[in-house]
Motif scaffolding. Structure first.
Motif: not given
Ligand SMILES: Nc1ncnc2c1ncn2[C@@H]1O[C@H](COP(=O)(O)OP(=O)(O)O)[C@@H](O)[C@H]1O
Ligand SMILES: [Mg+2]
Lengths: 247, 238
Positions: A88, A156, A160, A95, A107-108
């Motif tokens: 999303m 970001r 994923m 951020l 991070l993810g």
């Protein structure tokens, strides 16, 4: 070539009420693999609410959402797992302010996908390079312009490796001269067959990049079609008057 | 004038030099700092825990249905109400003479009492910090699939702590000064050192003005350190 495309997201009679306000009044929409769906409509028509219901940042109050065939509104479904596969992008970037760009990106993947730091960094660096920000990994978000922040926010989500990307007015908070750089990145994604749902007021983008345009008003889908159908041959009165205002 | 100085130096010698009395003050400073720092650490742990429980309860409609969380939240609520609604001195007396009546470990009792007290205040400070973090940060964390606690840990709490660092500094300073009441359970902190010496020399001026200055210096020192840390963190992100 045109083998039946896989359905990624399907909503059935999706409803959302905020106390007395009915933001969504039964929305049915099917998004297939590789689709680029653009949602337009006046302010307050429920576009954001619809998008945010898809990954349950808002809890729907009625109807169903199927993601890869699984009803993610059912009690037993693990929404955190599904969200890993739904990227999303927000109007205000969001951020993580306490982390460098690179830490935002890994991070993810490190905490959720089980990648090592090196693997995640490599993946992030490739994507950073792709959006032209390869040298920004060590910066903090506060050191970037709005357009750069939004490109990072897109990266970001991409880190994923999601199956669908949801964009909620990704260029609305940007200074005009930065809109282009973000739209370029999105166009690039669309050309690479990324499944996307984009809420936007950029009619040029909708016409050029959208494969399907959805017009929402008053919590409902009022009209749906190809960009040509929607922009050149609108049917319902509300769409006509909306287009008259924004074009 | 001459007499005054003679008197002054006699008092000074009696209160600080004779019988190595300065060692008593030094030991007292050690005890005061030990209680303060350990209590702050306990307070931070308790405060973080409570603020997360309360935010989890207040922010998540679905989590609120969990009975365990509701009990925990209720407990936290009672805890902060009781701690903030009763005098520190009374809490200390209860801790020493009631709860740990069989223990003579005064340092442990003092650290616990002050830590538990401080935890209630720190929880409110941290909660304010968590609330002040932009809502979009939580949404972004959740949108990549982090759960509530992971988002708190990696994204929200670091930002919250940074924004409340000045308040935490104040809490540390308040704590340092408040620890002077540990004298009521007989702990030999800095204040107790002065009282003991006054009892020996029958001089009140030197020991009490002396420890006032020492407390002041400690507070100024802590403020200085806190300022440095704050500035460091700010530079970090520019
Ligand atoms: N958190 C909320 N609380 C109450 N009402 C809301 C909330 N979010 C959206 N709404 C209402 O729902 C309706 C649809 O809002 P939204 O989805 O943001 O519209 P859009 O994105 O199309 O501008 C509006 O009437 C708005 O006021
Ligand atoms: Mg909106």
């Amino acid at each position: 070539m045109s083998a039946e495309k896989r359905v990624v997201i399907r909503t059935e009679g999706l409803e959302k009420a905020f106390r007395r306000i009915k933001a969504l009044k039964g929305v049915d929409l099917t998004i297939k693999d590789g689709d680029v769906v653009v949602i337009i409509g006046p302010s307050g028509s429920g576009k954001s609410t619809f998008l945010r219901c898809l990954n349950r940042l808002e809890e729907p109050t009625g109807g169903k959402i199927f993601f890869n065939g699984e009803d993610i509104t059912s009690r037993g479904s693990d929404i955190n797992r599904h969200r890993q596969k739904m990227g999303m992008v927000f109007q205000h970037f969001n951020l993580f302010n306490n982390m460098t760009i690179m830490d935002n990106l890994i991070l993810g993947p490190t905490k959720l996908l089980g990648l090592s730091k090196a693997e995640a960094t490599e993946r992030a660096q490739k994507l950073l390079d792709r959006v032209g920000l390869g040298d920004r990994g060590a910066n903090y978000p506060s050191q970037l312009s709005g357009g750069q922040k939004q490109r990072i926010a897109i990266v970001r989500a991409l880190c994923m490796e999601p199956e669908v990307m949801l964009f909620d007015e990704p260029t609305s908070a940007l200074d005009p001269e930065m809109v282009g750089e973000v739209l370029e990145v999105m166009k690039d994604l669309a050309m690479n067959k990324t499944t996307m749902v984009v809420v936007t007021h950029e009619m040029g983008f909708a016409r050029e990049v959208g494969e399907r345009v959805i017009f929402m008003d008053d919590g409902q889908i009022m009209e749906e079609g190809t960009p040509q159908e929607i922009f050149d041959n609108p049917q319902c009165e509300r769409l006509k008057s909306f287009l008259a205002k924004v074009l | 004038m001459k007499e005054f100085f003679a008197e002054f130096s006699k008092d000074f010698t009696q209160s600080f030099i004779e019988a190595d009395r300065w060692k008593l003050y030094l030991k007292g400073i050690g005890v005061t700092l030990e209680v303060t720092v350990l209590a702050l650490l306990i307070g931070l742990v308790i405060g973080l825990f409570i603020s997360v429980v309360r935010c989890l309860h207040d922010q998540n409609p679905s989590a609120r249905r969990n009975p365990l969380l509701r009990i925990l939240n209720g407990f936290c609520h009672i805890y902060t109400t009781v701690i903030r609604g009763t005098p520190m001195m009374v809490q200390l007396l209860i801790m020493y003479f009631v709860i740990f009546a069989s223990s003579r470990n005064q340092i442990m009792v003092a650290v616990l009492a002050f830590g538990i007290n401080s935890g209630a205040y720190i929880s409110e400070i941290v909660r304010g910090g968590i609330m002040s973090v932009d809502r979009g940060q939580m949404e972004a964390g959740r949108s990549i699939g982090l759960n509530y606690l992971q988002t708190m840990r990696y994204i929200i709490i670091p930002q919250a702590l940074k924004s409340v660092l000045p308040s935490l500094g104040n809490e540390l300073i308040t704590l340092l000064k408040e620890t002077s009441i540990v004298t009521v359970i007989g702990l030999r902190d800095l204040t107790k050192a002065a009282m003991l010496i006054q009892g020996k020399t029958y001089q009140a001026f030197m020991p009490f003005i002396g420890i006032a200055l020492i407390y002041l210096l400690l507070v100024l020192g802590l403020s200085f350190i806190m300022n440095r840390i704050e500035r460091r963190l700010r530079v970090d992100e520019r």
